[in-house]
Design a protein around this motif. Structure first.
Motif, PDB file in Angstrom:
ATOM      1  N   SER A  67       0.838  -1.200   0.000  1.00 42.84           N
ATOM      2  CA  SER A  67       0.000   0.000   0.000  1.00 42.84           C
ATOM      3  C   SER A  67       0.871   1.248   0.000  1.00 42.84           C
ATOM      4  O   SER A  67       0.543   2.248  -0.638  1.00 42.84           O
ATOM      5  N   ARG A  70       2.374   1.599  -3.517  1.00 40.60           N
ATOM      6  CA  ARG A  70       1.355   2.154  -4.413  1.00 40.60           C
ATOM      7  C   ARG A  70       1.244   3.671  -4.254  1.00 40.60           C
ATOM      8  O   ARG A  70       1.199   4.419  -5.236  1.00 40.60           O
ATOM      9  N   LYS A  74       2.117   6.520  -7.147  1.00 39.18           N
ATOM     10  CA  LYS A  74       1.072   7.452  -7.555  1.00 39.18           C
ATOM     11  C   LYS A  74       1.455   8.899  -7.249  1.00 39.18           C
ATOM     12  O   LYS A  74       1.119   9.817  -8.006  1.00 39.18           O
ATOM     13  N   SER A 107       0.657 -11.427  -3.622  1.00 45.34           N
ATOM     14  CA  SER A 107      -0.208 -10.244  -3.712  1.00 45.34           C
ATOM     15  C   SER A 107       0.179  -9.329  -4.873  1.00 45.34           C
ATOM     16  O   SER A 107      -0.509  -8.346  -5.133  1.00 45.34           O
ATOM     17  N   ASP A 110      -2.561  -8.581  -7.812  1.00 48.49           N
ATOM     18  CA  ASP A 110      -3.570  -7.593  -7.431  1.00 48.49           C
ATOM     19  C   ASP A 110      -2.975  -6.192  -7.408  1.00 48.49           C
ATOM     20  O   ASP A 110      -3.625  -5.210  -7.799  1.00 48.49           O
ATOM     21  N   PHE A 111      -1.740  -6.101  -6.936  1.00 45.57           N
ATOM     22  CA  PHE A 111      -1.069  -4.804  -6.894  1.00 45.57           C
ATOM     23  C   PHE A 111      -0.926  -4.217  -8.298  1.00 45.57           C
ATOM     24  O   PHE A 111      -1.246  -3.051  -8.544  1.00 45.57           O
ATOM     25  N   TYR A 112      -0.447  -5.034  -9.235  1.00 42.67           N
ATOM     26  CA  TYR A 112      -0.259  -4.536 -10.606  1.00 42.67           C
ATOM     27  C   TYR A 112      -1.597  -4.194 -11.255  1.00 42.67           C
ATOM     28  O   TYR A 112      -1.682  -3.250 -12.056  1.00 42.67           O
ATOM     29  N   THR A 113      -2.653  -4.941 -10.907  1.00 43.47           N
ATOM     30  CA  THR A 113      -3.983  -4.595 -11.417  1.00 43.47           C
ATOM     31  C   THR A 113      -4.414  -3.214 -10.926  1.00 43.47           C
ATOM     32  O   THR A 113      -4.956  -2.405 -11.684  1.00 43.47           O
ATOM     33  N   GLN A 114      -4.127  -2.922  -9.658  1.00 41.44           N
ATOM     34  CA  GLN A 114      -4.459  -1.615  -9.105  1.00 41.44           C
ATOM     35  C   GLN A 114      -3.676  -0.490  -9.774  1.00 41.44           C
ATOM     36  O   GLN A 114      -4.161   0.644  -9.853  1.00 41.44           O
ATOM     37  N   MET A 115      -2.491  -0.826 -10.272  1.00 37.64           N
ATOM     38  CA  MET A 115      -1.647   0.202 -10.890  1.00 37.64           C
ATOM     39  C   MET A 115      -1.947   0.392 -12.371  1.00 37.64           C
ATOM     40  O   MET A 115      -1.350   1.259 -13.019  1.00 37.64           O
TER      41      MET A 115
END
Length: 353
Positions: A67, A70, A74, A107, A110-115
């Motif tokens: 988190s 991320r 960002k 994990s 999921d992290f790369y999907t969020q990015m």
């Protein structure tokens, strides 16, 4: 006990895992987040390199570490749209080799999907090892982040036993109100050895002008025992003593169990930074999250996730950890009813000279 081999948070993602029980740490991370991101943004604006090399020291497992990564990416992405090209990111997640890196790796999708939607080149790698040793090449890192980690010492301090090998701090697993001054001196000496060494090693690895943001437990003043983290250690000692009085814990093993933890005061940290000399202190903030009755179960579960592995290794795998932390919760609630418990945390922002 070899801390570098034995110490790790509860792994996996089950009910007692650190991944499920790190809300207190996440709250501290969030309270410090604006300082972390301001330091990173300022560094990015002054950085001439096309790469941003970042290390998270003591990343542990669970959602907290990624988190922060991320938010870092960002923050830079939002800044670069207005001012500079997007750098390539190289991010190292560091912890002791016993850390549950496998859960962390799982994990990543999921992290790369969020990015997705953020145009970037981002590489993430694990770097197992103690941050009380060298981890990276010379002048390699731009930014170092460490949260909820530097209060852990490199080893259990020397000087906690007498000449016959018997504990001088019987019934306690850390500095308590009735601990002899030799115990306080032993812990202070170990921090005096560890923290300057950490600064010296990072000074070798960080580029000139690079930054560090360090978030770790402390104490309110020169008194080594207060109603913050020292009280929590005292309550864990009480819980183990109750177990020993019922015959569920061996008293000799209790007397030989010592936490490798030290929460310094603000003056100690500032003194060591000044004496070591490699970093300029940009800012020093103190936050004091309040533990009220409503937080006690969450805090108890969190401390279990941090200490369970060491407790089982020292006392034996059959020890009733459920009972220990049932007692801990009861005692913690009793203390919280008397008076609020304020756990002191430091946010230290440093700039490499």
């Amino acid at each position: 006990m070899d801390i570098t081999r034995s110490f790790h948070m509860n792994d996996g993602v089950d009910a007692t895992s650190y991944a499920k029980n790190s809300a207190l740490q996440k709250g501290i991370i969030d309270m410090a987040n604006h300082i972390t991101m301001d330091q990173l943004k300022d560094l990015y604006m002054k950085n001439e390199s096309e790469k941003m090399v970042i290390a998270d020291l003591g990343c542990s497992s669970g959602p907290n570490s990624l988190s922060v990564v991320r938010d870092m990416v960002k923050t830079v992405a939002d800044t670069c749209r207005e001012n500079k090209p997007m750098p390539e990111f190289l991010i190292f997640l560091n912890d002791l080799p016993s850390n549950d890196f496998n859960s962390l790796f799982k994990s990543f999708p999921d992290f790369y999907t969020q990015m997705m939607g953020t145009p970037l080149i981002l590489s993430i790698a694990a770097c197992p090892g103690s941050f009380y040793g060298r981890l990276f090449p010379t002048q390699f890192l731009n930014f170092v982040y460490s949260s909820n980690s530097l209060h852990w010492l490199s080893k259990i301090p020397r000087g906690l036993n007498d000449e016959k090998g018997n504990s001088i701090n019987k019934g306690n697993i850390h500095i308590a109100g009735n601990s002899p001054k030799q115990v306080v001196e032993a812990y202070t000496d170990q921090f005096r050895e560890d923290f300057p060494k950490f600064l010296m090693l990072r000074a070798e690895e960080i580029v000139v002008g690079g930054r560090m943001v360090l978030i770790f437990n402390g104490r309110a003043g020169p008194d080594h025992f207060d109603r913050g983290f020292p009280l929590l250690w005292s309550i864990l000692s009480q819980s183990l003593n109750i177990m020993a009085s019922h015959g569920d814990v061996d008293i000799e093993k209790l007397d030989s169990y010592n936490a490798h933890y030290y929460g310094p005061c603000k003056d100690e940290v500032e003194e060591h930074v000044r004496k070591q000399g490699s970093f300029e202190l940009d800012r020093f903030d103190v936050i004091k999250p309040n533990i009220g009755v409503m937080h006690c179960i969450v805090v108890s579960q969190g401390i279990r996730a941090v200490q369970e592995n060491l407790i089982r290794e020292h006392f034996g795998g059959n020890i009733n950890v459920d009972k220990i932390f049932e007692l801990f919760t009861i005692l913690l609630i009793e203390e919280a009813k008397k008076e609020a418990i304020n756990v002191v945390n430091f946010i230290v922002a440093l700039r490499k000279n």
